[in-house]
Design a protein around this motif. Sequence first.
Motif, PDB file in Angstrom:
ATOM      1  N   ILE A   1       0.898  -1.192  -0.009  1.00 43.82           N
ATOM      2  CA  ILE A   1       0.044   0.007   0.034  1.00 43.82           C
ATOM      3  C   ILE A   1       0.695   1.093   0.219  1.00 43.82           C
ATOM      4  O   ILE A   1       0.447   2.250  -0.692  1.00 43.82           O
ATOM      5  CB  ILE A   1      -0.981  -0.304   1.448  1.00 43.82           C
ATOM      6  CG1 ILE A   1      -2.191  -1.113   0.846  1.00 43.82           C
ATOM      7  CG2 ILE A   1      -1.722   1.382   1.525  1.00 43.82           C
ATOM      8  CD1 ILE A   1      -2.641  -1.582   2.160  1.00 43.82           C
ATOM      9  N   SER A   2       1.895   1.106   0.615  1.00 39.67           N
ATOM     10  CA  SER A   2       2.778   2.385   0.690  1.00 39.67           C
ATOM     11  C   SER A   2       3.430   2.770  -0.588  1.00 39.67           C
ATOM     12  O   SER A   2       3.711   3.945  -0.823  1.00 39.67           O
ATOM     13  CB  SER A   2       3.861   2.156   1.655  1.00 39.67           C
ATOM     14  OG  SER A   2       4.788   1.151   1.171  1.00 39.67           O
ATOM     15  N   GLN A   3       3.481   1.813  -1.384  1.00 31.87           N
ATOM     16  CA  GLN A   3       3.752   2.071  -2.890  1.00 31.87           C
ATOM     17  C   GLN A   3       2.945   3.048  -3.619  1.00 31.87           C
ATOM     18  O   GLN A   3       3.239   3.961  -4.229  1.00 31.87           O
ATOM     19  CB  GLN A   3       4.093   0.818  -3.701  1.00 31.87           C
ATOM     20  CG  GLN A   3       5.195   0.214  -3.337  1.00 31.87           C
ATOM     21  CD  GLN A   3       5.404  -1.352  -3.999  1.00 31.87           C
ATOM     22  OE1 GLN A   3       4.354  -1.692  -4.592  1.00 31.87           O
ATOM     23  NE2 GLN A   3       6.460  -2.144  -3.783  1.00 31.87           N
ATOM     24  N   TRP A   4       1.707   2.804  -3.096  1.00 36.27           N
ATOM     25  CA  TRP A   4       0.663   3.776  -3.869  1.00 36.27           C
ATOM     26  C   TRP A   4       0.735   5.136  -3.316  1.00 36.27           C
ATOM     27  O   TRP A   4       0.509   6.029  -3.997  1.00 36.27           O
ATOM     28  CB  TRP A   4      -0.773   3.186  -3.568  1.00 36.27           C
ATOM     29  CG  TRP A   4      -1.319   1.745  -3.895  1.00 36.27           C
ATOM     30  CD1 TRP A   4      -0.531   1.096  -5.070  1.00 36.27           C
ATOM     31  CD2 TRP A   4      -2.339   0.867  -3.589  1.00 36.27           C
ATOM     32  NE1 TRP A   4      -1.350  -0.034  -5.400  1.00 36.27           N
ATOM     33  CE2 TRP A   4      -2.360  -0.165  -4.241  1.00 36.27           C
ATOM     34  CE3 TRP A   4      -3.294   1.308  -2.437  1.00 36.27           C
ATOM     35  CZ2 TRP A   4      -3.284  -1.181  -4.172  1.00 36.27           C
ATOM     36  CZ3 TRP A   4      -4.092   0.215  -2.459  1.00 36.27           C
ATOM     37  CH2 TRP A   4      -4.378  -1.208  -3.310  1.00 36.27           C
ATOM     38  N   LEU A   5       0.776   4.999  -1.907  1.00 39.09           N
ATOM     39  CA  LEU A   5       0.752   6.451  -1.096  1.00 39.09           C
ATOM     40  C   LEU A   5       2.017   7.359  -1.649  1.00 39.09           C
ATOM     41  O   LEU A   5       1.822   8.402  -1.655  1.00 39.09           O
ATOM     42  CB  LEU A   5       0.940   6.212   0.129  1.00 39.09           C
ATOM     43  CG  LEU A   5      -0.163   5.425   0.841  1.00 39.09           C
ATOM     44  CD1 LEU A   5      -0.162   5.200   2.418  1.00 39.09           C
ATOM     45  CD2 LEU A   5      -1.638   6.001   0.537  1.00 39.09           C
ATOM     46  N   GLY A   6       2.954   6.795  -2.253  1.00 38.30           N
ATOM     47  CA  GLY A   6       4.338   7.625  -2.899  1.00 38.30           C
ATOM     48  C   GLY A   6       3.751   7.991  -4.335  1.00 38.30           C
ATOM     49  O   GLY A   6       4.835   8.900  -4.699  1.00 38.30           O
ATOM     50  N   ASP A   7       2.851   7.563  -4.878  1.00 40.31           N
ATOM     51  CA  ASP A   7       2.528   8.202  -6.231  1.00 40.31           C
ATOM     52  C   ASP A   7       1.367   9.153  -6.304  1.00 40.31           C
ATOM     53  O   ASP A   7       0.375   8.654  -6.081  1.00 40.31           O
ATOM     54  CB  ASP A   7       2.134   6.776  -6.916  1.00 40.31           C
ATOM     55  CG  ASP A   7       1.970   6.895  -8.438  1.00 40.31           C
ATOM     56  OD1 ASP A   7       1.625   8.133  -8.596  1.00 40.31           O
ATOM     57  OD2 ASP A   7       2.023   6.031  -9.182  1.00 40.31           O
ATOM     58  N   ASP A   8       1.908  10.129  -6.230  1.00 48.16           N
ATOM     59  CA  ASP A   8       0.735  11.216  -6.330  1.00 48.16           C
ATOM     60  C   ASP A   8      -0.404  11.376  -7.281  1.00 48.16           C
ATOM     61  O   ASP A   8      -1.449  11.632  -7.164  1.00 48.16           O
ATOM     62  CB  ASP A   8       1.212  12.757  -6.146  1.00 48.16           C
ATOM     63  CG  ASP A   8       2.256  13.212  -4.752  1.00 48.16           C
ATOM     64  OD1 ASP A   8       1.880  12.373  -3.986  1.00 48.16           O
ATOM     65  OD2 ASP A   8       2.966  14.108  -4.965  1.00 48.16           O
ATOM     66  N   ALA A   9       0.245  10.923  -8.543  1.00 46.47           N
ATOM     67  CA  ALA A   9      -0.588  10.947  -9.572  1.00 46.47           C
ATOM     68  C   ALA A   9      -1.637   9.680  -9.476  1.00 46.47           C
ATOM     69  O   ALA A   9      -2.899   9.854  -9.944  1.00 46.47           O
ATOM     70  CB  ALA A   9       0.285  10.656 -10.960  1.00 46.47           C
ATOM     71  N   PHE A  10      -1.260   8.842  -8.993  1.00 49.12           N
ATOM     72  CA  PHE A  10      -2.227   7.464  -8.608  1.00 49.12           C
ATOM     73  C   PHE A  10      -3.337   7.744  -7.835  1.00 49.12           C
ATOM     74  O   PHE A  10      -4.523   7.404  -7.905  1.00 49.12           O
ATOM     75  CB  PHE A  10      -1.299   6.278  -8.185  1.00 49.12           C
ATOM     76  CG  PHE A  10      -2.159   5.133  -8.010  1.00 49.12           C
ATOM     77  CD1 PHE A  10      -2.914   4.242  -8.886  1.00 49.12           C
ATOM     78  CD2 PHE A  10      -2.296   4.520  -6.761  1.00 49.12           C
ATOM     79  CE1 PHE A  10      -3.560   3.375  -8.895  1.00 49.12           C
ATOM     80  CE2 PHE A  10      -3.228   3.521  -6.484  1.00 49.12           C
ATOM     81  CZ  PHE A  10      -3.748   2.764  -7.456  1.00 49.12           C
ATOM     82  N   ILE A  11      -2.850   8.500  -6.590  1.00 48.35           N
ATOM     83  CA  ILE A  11      -3.712   8.844  -5.489  1.00 48.35           C
ATOM     84  C   ILE A  11      -4.877  10.004  -6.180  1.00 48.35           C
ATOM     85  O   ILE A  11      -5.800   9.728  -5.793  1.00 48.35           O
ATOM     86  CB  ILE A  11      -3.064   9.582  -4.627  1.00 48.35           C
ATOM     87  CG1 ILE A  11      -1.901   8.632  -3.776  1.00 48.35           C
ATOM     88  CG2 ILE A  11      -4.018  10.072  -3.455  1.00 48.35           C
ATOM     89  CD1 ILE A  11      -2.791   7.037  -3.133  1.00 48.35           C
ATOM     90  N   ALA A  12      -4.264  10.757  -6.921  1.00 53.16           N
ATOM     91  CA  ALA A  12      -5.198  11.640  -7.600  1.00 53.16           C
ATOM     92  C   ALA A  12      -6.343  11.131  -8.710  1.00 53.16           C
ATOM     93  O   ALA A  12      -7.453  11.390  -8.576  1.00 53.16           O
ATOM     94  CB  ALA A  12      -4.536  12.751  -8.521  1.00 53.16           C
ATOM     95  N   ALA A  13      -5.910   9.938  -9.339  1.00 49.96           N
ATOM     96  CA  ALA A  13      -6.744   9.025 -10.161  1.00 49.96           C
ATOM     97  C   ALA A  13      -7.754   8.448  -9.134  1.00 49.96           C
ATOM     98  O   ALA A  13      -8.843   8.405  -9.493  1.00 49.96           O
ATOM     99  CB  ALA A  13      -5.730   8.181 -10.966  1.00 49.96           C
ATOM    100  N   LEU A  14      -7.226   7.903  -8.150  1.00 51.59           N
ATOM    101  CA  LEU A  14      -8.231   7.359  -7.261  1.00 51.59           C
ATOM    102  C   LEU A  14      -9.393   8.170  -6.949  1.00 51.59           C
ATOM    103  O   LEU A  14     -10.448   7.765  -6.924  1.00 51.59           O
ATOM    104  CB  LEU A  14      -7.551   6.773  -6.133  1.00 51.59           C
ATOM    105  CG  LEU A  14      -6.371   5.770  -6.150  1.00 51.59           C
ATOM    106  CD1 LEU A  14      -5.837   5.211  -4.809  1.00 51.59           C
ATOM    107  CD2 LEU A  14      -7.228   4.458  -7.051  1.00 51.59           C
ATOM    108  N   ARG A  15      -8.917   9.281  -6.578  1.00 55.00           N
ATOM    109  CA  ARG A  15      -9.943  10.311  -5.928  1.00 55.00           C
ATOM    110  C   ARG A  15     -10.937  10.758  -7.123  1.00 55.00           C
ATOM    111  O   ARG A  15     -12.202  11.091  -6.993  1.00 55.00           O
ATOM    112  CB  ARG A  15      -9.151  11.755  -5.540  1.00 55.00           C
ATOM    113  CG  ARG A  15     -10.233  12.522  -4.976  1.00 55.00           C
ATOM    114  CD  ARG A  15      -9.403  13.627  -3.855  1.00 55.00           C
ATOM    115  NE  ARG A  15     -10.298  14.158  -3.106  1.00 55.00           N
ATOM    116  CZ  ARG A  15      -9.970  15.049  -2.115  1.00 55.00           C
ATOM    117  NH1 ARG A  15      -8.533  15.263  -2.031  1.00 55.00           N
ATOM    118  NH2 ARG A  15     -10.834  15.308  -1.051  1.00 55.00           N
ATOM    119  N   GLN A  16     -10.594  10.722  -8.509  1.00 52.62           N
ATOM    120  CA  GLN A  16     -11.223  10.939  -9.779  1.00 52.62           C
ATOM    121  C   GLN A  16     -12.282   9.852 -10.122  1.00 52.62           C
ATOM    122  O   GLN A  16     -13.258  10.006 -10.956  1.00 52.62           O
ATOM    123  CB  GLN A  16     -10.458  11.513 -10.848  1.00 52.62           C
ATOM    124  CG  GLN A  16      -9.560  12.725 -10.519  1.00 52.62           C
ATOM    125  CD  GLN A  16     -10.435  13.803  -9.981  1.00 52.62           C
ATOM    126  OE1 GLN A  16     -11.589  14.256 -10.677  1.00 52.62           O
ATOM    127  NE2 GLN A  16     -10.025  14.596  -9.101  1.00 52.62           N
TER     128      GLN A  16
END
Length: 149
Positions: free
Chosen positions: A115-130
């Motif tokens: 999960i921490s790999q995801w948290l380090g990827d700002d673009a991925f986190i932004a995509a999840l939010r969208q």
Amino acid sequence: MLNDVKWVQACRKAADWREAVAIAVDPLIVYGSAQAAYLEGVITNTLAWGPYYVVAPGIALPHARPEQGAIHNQIAVTTLQQPVTFGHEDCDPVWLLIALSATDAERHIATIQRISQWLGDDAFIAALRQAKDDRALFQLLKQSFIRSE
């Protein structure tokens, strides 16, 4: 671990942290990865120790101890339409909940590392939010899990 859309919930509504946790943990209970008591474990632990699982701005990893009802190792990912406050000074409000059930410390640590790999990827986190629906959220997570294996 994220092999089916049943493990994701996009754009859910929660009035407060308790309801957000209940929504996030629900797939773990409904699909047999945790006992019903697991939710009470998360709430009891939160009341005792505060929101120990709020790990980054807007992001929580609600979980309880294995002996509080974990049956299988699994995660369930939930996004909220409107973020809610958990009482964490630095990271409130929370919009992404990654509920996890782990049967032992070793599996718990391995899951957190992934999960921490995801948290380090700002673009991925932004995509999840969208992601506007469960299928879109599932596709993003599935692609990420495949890349990290």
